[in-house]
Design a protein around this motif. Structure first.
Motif, PDB file in Angstrom:
ATOM      1  N   GLY A 224     -13.390  -4.675  20.174  1.00  0.00           N
ATOM      2  CA  GLY A 224     -14.768  -4.236  19.999  1.00  0.00           C
ATOM      3  C   GLY A 224     -15.291  -3.505  21.220  1.00  0.00           C
ATOM      4  O   GLY A 224     -15.941  -2.455  21.109  1.00  0.00           O
ATOM      5  N   ALA A 225     -15.000  -4.053  22.405  1.00  0.00           N
ATOM      6  CA  ALA A 225     -15.428  -3.399  23.645  1.00  0.00           C
ATOM      7  C   ALA A 225     -14.789  -2.031  23.787  1.00  0.00           C
ATOM      8  O   ALA A 225     -15.404  -1.082  24.298  1.00  0.00           O
ATOM      9  N   PHE A 226     -13.530  -1.910  23.351  1.00  0.00           N
ATOM     10  CA  PHE A 226     -12.829  -0.618  23.380  1.00  0.00           C
ATOM     11  C   PHE A 226     -13.619   0.440  22.620  1.00  0.00           C
ATOM     12  O   PHE A 226     -13.866   1.547  23.125  1.00  0.00           O
TER      13      PHE A 226
ATOM     14  N   TYR B 264     -11.431  -4.895  30.241  1.00  0.00           N
ATOM     15  CA  TYR B 264     -11.829  -3.550  30.623  1.00  0.00           C
ATOM     16  C   TYR B 264     -10.649  -2.650  30.963  1.00  0.00           C
ATOM     17  O   TYR B 264     -10.802  -1.427  31.027  1.00  0.00           O
ATOM     18  N   THR B 265      -9.475  -3.231  31.141  1.00  0.00           N
ATOM     19  CA  THR B 265      -8.282  -2.402  31.267  1.00  0.00           C
ATOM     20  C   THR B 265      -7.955  -1.758  29.926  1.00  0.00           C
ATOM     21  O   THR B 265      -7.614  -0.569  29.851  1.00  0.00           O
ATOM     22  N   VAL B 266      -8.062  -2.535  28.853  1.00  0.00           N
ATOM     23  CA  VAL B 266      -7.881  -1.973  27.516  1.00  0.00           C
ATOM     24  C   VAL B 266      -8.994  -0.962  27.214  1.00  0.00           C
ATOM     25  O   VAL B 266      -8.750   0.119  26.670  1.00  0.00           O
ATOM     26  N   VAL B 267     -10.213  -1.311  27.597  1.00  0.00           N
ATOM     27  CA  VAL B 267     -11.355  -0.413  27.395  1.00  0.00           C
ATOM     28  C   VAL B 267     -11.121   0.925  28.088  1.00  0.00           C
ATOM     29  O   VAL B 267     -11.497   1.990  27.575  1.00  0.00           O
ATOM     30  N   SER B 268     -10.485   0.887  29.253  1.00  0.00           N
ATOM     31  CA  SER B 268     -10.290   2.108  30.040  1.00  0.00           C
ATOM     32  C   SER B 268      -9.476   3.155  29.290  1.00  0.00           C
ATOM     33  O   SER B 268      -9.630   4.350  29.519  1.00  0.00           O
TER      34      SER B 268
END
Length: 459
Positions: free
Chosen positions: A265-267, A400-404
């Protein structure tokens, strides 16, 4: 703690004086005879939290200052993009310029995969010092950049690492001091980034015609000296370092379906968020006169002003009505405003409906700015509900690594969509709205997994 641990309770952090007694607490937490009973997933007894006090609120203040510098830089990318696209890099396409800011945002979130575990193991001090040095050098060197590779190295790489080394410690340190009030405290800390996104675009808009690009960015750098110093002094952890803990990321955290869905979801949220932040000014400059050049730059400040309120208010509400409940409501507003306000504005901009375009765009900047504030402030709080607090830094950084990855591809995709439409922005608006629809589905799925479909459930 239970009554059988009367000694432990006396050593818990009930006020600022007791909260500073880290050695005793470390011993108590690690040697508790009931380790393994009611454990939060890693075998350590859940610690207590001050939920306030001078020391705790100074950490929030330090996080606010650090985020004002680091995320103030991030929330001003629309101004930087609009200026260099018409000056230093005017010969480059929107998609090519977008890669500079994508690399910056990618590193700002992606480098956290190592920063989070380092925070858990070593504490925040040297991480924030390193991040502050990188951020300061970035803003001071930005004024002398002339070539594409200059901007890529200075803003993309140096600025990205600087933001990463401030963001993760600033958010994680707040989590060491607050539990029941974590949403409110995190919202206040992250609100610094939104305030920076209000002040710095307006400041640059005023200064660039008077003193030029180079000195305008240097003046911003001088302000950063104060903000970054406050961050270094006040951002502190409370819980003892994890002795012998690994500083390497661990894929095992994705075995929890709820955590994996929150990360997904954050992604999608961040994939969509930075498109309007980056392109709302450029879009406004191409509305056939519906929006003046001066007001086009001010729209980013309006967006971030809404975000400032949107980072604090949802956090305060979330502590009372449920973190996921509030996040779901905010994400729904993001999707609705993108599809119901920005998309029609981009279509009507080609038909010269000037007053309608202006009204829709202003409404979008205010509503989307407010609703999207929760993307940064509530996502880490939602993550904290699914992990042991001693590994909070690792979990937030992993998310946030996945989000990046999303932030890396989001802006080039948006630039390509603009080019494919011959300069029109309707596909970009549609893409932004669909990203939020996907993010909404992920957060709703987690809530259903935890408490079912009942609308009145607090989660």
């Amino acid at each position: 703690m239970s009554t059988s641990h009367e000694h432990d309770s006396k050593e818990s952090f009930q006020d600022d004086k007791l909260s500073s007694r880290q050695p005793s607490t470390a011993k108590d937490l690690e040697s508790s005879p009931n380790d393994g009973e009611d454990s939060p997933a890693v075998g350590d007894e859940e610690p207590t939290y001050p939920e306030g006090g001078l020391r705790a609120w100074l950490v929030v203040f330090g996080g606010f200052s650090g985020m004002m510098a680091a995320f103030g830089l991030m929330n001003t990318v629309g101004t930087y993009q609009a200026y260099i696209a018409t000056h230093q890099l005017s010969s480059y396409s929107e998609s090519s310029i977008g890669w500079i800011f994508s690399v910056y945002i990618f590193l700002a979130f992606g480098a956290g995969v190592q920063v989070g575990p380092l925070f858990d193991k070593c504490g925040p001090l040297w991480l924030v010092v390193f991040g502050s040095v990188c951020t300061f050098l970035c803003i001071m060197l930005l004024g002398i950049c002339t070539a594409y590779w200059h901007f890529m190295l200075v803003f993309g790489v140096l600025g990205g690492f600087g933001t990463a080394f401030i963001f993760t410690p600033a958010v994680s340190a707040v989590g060491h001091f607050f539990d029941k009030k974590r949403g409110n405290a995190t919202g206040i800390a992250t609100g610094g980034g939104a305030l920076g996104g209000v002040i710095f675009p307006l400041m640059l808009q005023s200064l660039i015609p008077k003193v030029g690009w180079a000195w305008a960015t240097r003046i911003q750098g001088f302000i950063y000296i104060l903000l970054l110093t406050l961050a270094i002094v006040f951002i502190r952890s409370r819980l003892p370092p994890r002795e012998g803990g690994s500083t390497l990321p661990q894929v095992r955290v994705f075995k929890d379906p709820a955590y994996a869905l929150v990360t997904g979801g954050a992604f999608f949220l961040e994939l969509g968020l930075f498109i309007p932040i980056t392109y709302i000014t450029s879009y406004s400059l191409k509305t056939n006169g519906a929006i003046s050049q001066t007001f086009a730059y001010q729209l980013l400040a309006i967006f971030n002003a809404g975000s400032f309120i949107g980072r604090w208010a949802p956090g305060w509400i979330a502590d009372k009505l449920g973190r996921f409940n509030t996040q779901i409501s905010a994400v729904f507003l993001c999707a609705a405003s993108s599809l119901g306000l920005w998309l029609p504005a981009t279509v009507l901009a080609e038909g010269m409906s000037r007053s309608t375009v202006l009204g829709l765009t202003i409404a979008y900047a205010v509503l989307m700015g407010f609703a999207s504030g929760s993307n940064i402030s509530l996502t880490p709080v939602c993550v904290s509900m699914l992990c042991p607090i001693k590994e909070y830094g690792r979990y937030v950084a992993t998310t946030y690594t996945v989000v990046s990855i999303g932030t890396l591809i989001g802006l080039p995709i948006a630039g390509a969509l603009i080019s494919a439409c011959g300069g029109s922005y309707w596909r970009v608006a549609l893409f932004t709205g669909l990203c939020y629809v996907c993010g909404l589905a992920c957060f709703v799925a987690v809530r259903v997994m935890k408490i079912g479909w009942k609308a009145s459930g607090m989660y």
